[in-house]
Design a protein around this motif. Structure first.
Motif, PDB file in Angstrom:
ATOM      1  N   LYS A 234       7.874 -27.040 -21.055  1.00  0.00           N
ATOM      2  CA  LYS A 234       8.917 -27.338 -22.048  1.00  0.00           C
ATOM      3  C   LYS A 234       8.426 -28.428 -22.998  1.00  0.00           C
ATOM      4  CE  LYS A 234      13.793 -28.750 -22.325  1.00  0.00           C
ATOM      5  NZ  LYS A 234      13.624 -30.018 -23.077  1.00  0.00           N
ATOM      6  N   HIS A 235       8.711 -28.250 -24.302  1.00  0.00           N
ATOM      7  CA  HIS A 235       8.397 -29.258 -25.308  1.00  0.00           C
ATOM      8  C   HIS A 235       9.680 -29.982 -25.705  1.00  0.00           C
ATOM      9  CE1 HIS A 235       4.294 -27.832 -25.795  1.00  0.00           C
ATOM     10  NE2 HIS A 235       4.748 -26.579 -25.876  1.00  0.00           N
ATOM     11  N   GLY A 236       9.524 -31.058 -26.486  1.00  0.00           N
ATOM     12  CA  GLY A 236      10.692 -31.767 -26.985  1.00  0.00           C
ATOM     13  C   GLY A 236      11.246 -32.749 -25.970  1.00  0.00           C
TER      14      GLY A 236
ATOM     15  N   PRO B 147       3.141 -26.895 -18.549  1.00  0.00           N
ATOM     16  CA  PRO B 147       3.173 -25.506 -18.079  1.00  0.00           C
ATOM     17  C   PRO B 147       2.299 -25.337 -16.840  1.00  0.00           C
ATOM     18  CG  PRO B 147       1.694 -25.692 -19.956  1.00  0.00           C
ATOM     19  CD  PRO B 147       2.286 -27.061 -19.741  1.00  0.00           C
ATOM     20  N   TRP B 148       2.921 -25.000 -15.733  1.00  0.00           N
ATOM     21  CA  TRP B 148       2.176 -24.873 -14.477  1.00  0.00           C
ATOM     22  C   TRP B 148       1.584 -23.480 -14.282  1.00  0.00           C
ATOM     23  CZ3 TRP B 148       0.799 -29.084 -12.050  1.00  0.00           C
ATOM     24  CH2 TRP B 148       1.562 -30.242 -12.197  1.00  0.00           C
TER      25      TRP B 148
ATOM     26  N   LYS C  79       4.588 -32.929  -4.113  1.00  0.00           N
ATOM     27  CA  LYS C  79       3.289 -33.334  -4.659  1.00  0.00           C
ATOM     28  C   LYS C  79       3.285 -33.343  -6.186  1.00  0.00           C
ATOM     29  CE  LYS C  79       0.555 -31.545  -0.779  1.00  0.00           C
ATOM     30  NZ  LYS C  79      -0.456 -30.536  -0.359  1.00  0.00           N
ATOM     31  N   LEU C  80       4.012 -32.419  -6.811  1.00  0.00           N
ATOM     32  CA  LEU C  80       3.888 -32.204  -8.247  1.00  0.00           C
ATOM     33  C   LEU C  80       5.081 -32.653  -9.080  1.00  0.00           C
ATOM     34  CD1 LEU C  80       2.378 -28.577  -8.201  1.00  0.00           C
ATOM     35  CD2 LEU C  80       1.135 -30.751  -8.282  1.00  0.00           C
TER      36      LEU C  80
ATOM     37  N   HIS D 105      11.594 -19.666 -12.893  1.00  0.00           N
ATOM     38  CA  HIS D 105      10.232 -19.138 -12.955  1.00  0.00           C
ATOM     39  C   HIS D 105       9.643 -19.328 -14.353  1.00  0.00           C
ATOM     40  CE1 HIS D 105       7.047 -16.096 -13.296  1.00  0.00           C
ATOM     41  NE2 HIS D 105       6.927 -16.193 -11.981  1.00  0.00           N
ATOM     42  N   ASP D 106      10.423 -18.997 -15.375  1.00  0.00           N
ATOM     43  CA  ASP D 106       9.943 -19.109 -16.751  1.00  0.00           C
ATOM     44  C   ASP D 106       9.632 -20.558 -17.108  1.00  0.00           C
ATOM     45  OD1 ASP D 106       9.576 -17.883 -19.495  1.00  0.00           O
ATOM     46  OD2 ASP D 106      11.133 -19.375 -19.933  1.00  0.00           O
ATOM     47  N   ARG D 107      10.487 -21.490 -16.701  1.00  0.00           N
ATOM     48  CA  ARG D 107      10.262 -22.896 -17.022  1.00  0.00           C
ATOM     49  C   ARG D 107       9.022 -23.433 -16.327  1.00  0.00           C
ATOM     50  NH1 ARG D 107      13.518 -26.458 -19.276  1.00  0.00           N
ATOM     51  NH2 ARG D 107      13.770 -24.640 -20.642  1.00  0.00           N
ATOM     52  N   ILE D 108       8.814 -23.064 -15.055  1.00  0.00           N
ATOM     53  CA  ILE D 108       7.630 -23.515 -14.326  1.00  0.00           C
ATOM     54  C   ILE D 108       6.368 -22.978 -14.990  1.00  0.00           C
ATOM     55  CG2 ILE D 108       6.358 -23.333 -12.145  1.00  0.00           C
ATOM     56  CD1 ILE D 108       9.092 -23.282 -10.723  1.00  0.00           C
TER      57      ILE D 108
END
Length: 222
Positions: A90-92, A98-99, A51-52, A83-86
């Motif tokens: 992320k920029h760039g 950010p979920w 879905k996302l 987990h951290d990325r979700i």
């Protein structure tokens, strides 16, 4: 004061301490976390991913040039990094929203489980391995049979999977469990149009239908 009268408070104290010990033991037992069903988490994460995330990462997690890196075969991605990325995004290059402000921790954990599973895969992803039960289980096949006759047979597919307006299922060894699941969940457009059942049927019911259709595929074509 008699000796008996003096002993009463001490007896009460002993009784209270005993009950306190029992209460603490019960409390410790009650909060012990139950065994976690990793397969259920991964399957739930798959649905959320579809879905996302598929717009950027692709339906099999193989990525898209200029939009998102592939997730398959990524043994370098730890669960903590996923987990951290979700959560933070992320920029760039290859930006990602950010979920963590949208999803709760349970949903994030399910996505982590699925992306981590994708990291162990190569090539086309077969989600049949994520079925929450054995697709050859006779009870599940029979449950799928009943659901098929109730939902699928009358108008399109025919009882026992033959003789309807849609293609027959008996003897069909070209359909994988993944193909069946995706078609039932998302539906199909074109000549053999089919409504999407993912919003109406639970994941377990869809897999029971898959179990029955796989069984039909082992039967002689009519």
């Amino acid at each position: 004061m008699s000796r008996v009268e003096k002993s009463i408070p001490q007896r009460i104290q002993h009784v209270l301490l005993a009950f306190a010990g029992i209460a603490l033991s019960a409390s410790a037992f009650a909060v012990a976390p139950p065994a976690k069903d990793k397969t259920a988490d991964t399957t739930a994460g798959q649905h959320r991913f579809e879905k996302l995330c598929v717009t950027c990462h692709g339906p099999s997690g193989d990525g898209a040039p200029g939009r998102a890196p592939k997730l398959q075969g990524r043994t370098d991605l730890t669960k903590a990094a996923i987990h951290d990325r979700i959560v933070t995004g992320k920029h760039g290059e290859h930006p990602m929203p950010p979920w963590g402000t949208v999803l709760d921790e349970k949903a994030i954990g399910e996505l982590v489980a699925y992306v981590s599973w994708l990291g162990t895969q190569q090539g086309k992803v077969e989600h049949a391995g994520l079925a929450p039960f054995d697709l050859k289980d006779p009870e599940r096949i029979e449950a799928g049979h009943k659901r098929f006759n109730k939902t699928c047979a009358g108008y399109c597919h025919g009882y026992e999977g033959v003789g309807g307006r849609a293609p027959d299922f008996k003897g069909r060894d070209d359909l994988t469990a993944e193909d069946m699941y995706q078609t039932i969940y998302h539906g199909r457009e074109g000549a053999d149009v089919m409504p999407p059942w993912g919003g109406a049927l639970s994941d377990e019911i869809i897999w029971e239908l898959v179990a029955y259709l796989q069984y039909l595929g082992t039967q002689p074509a009519e």
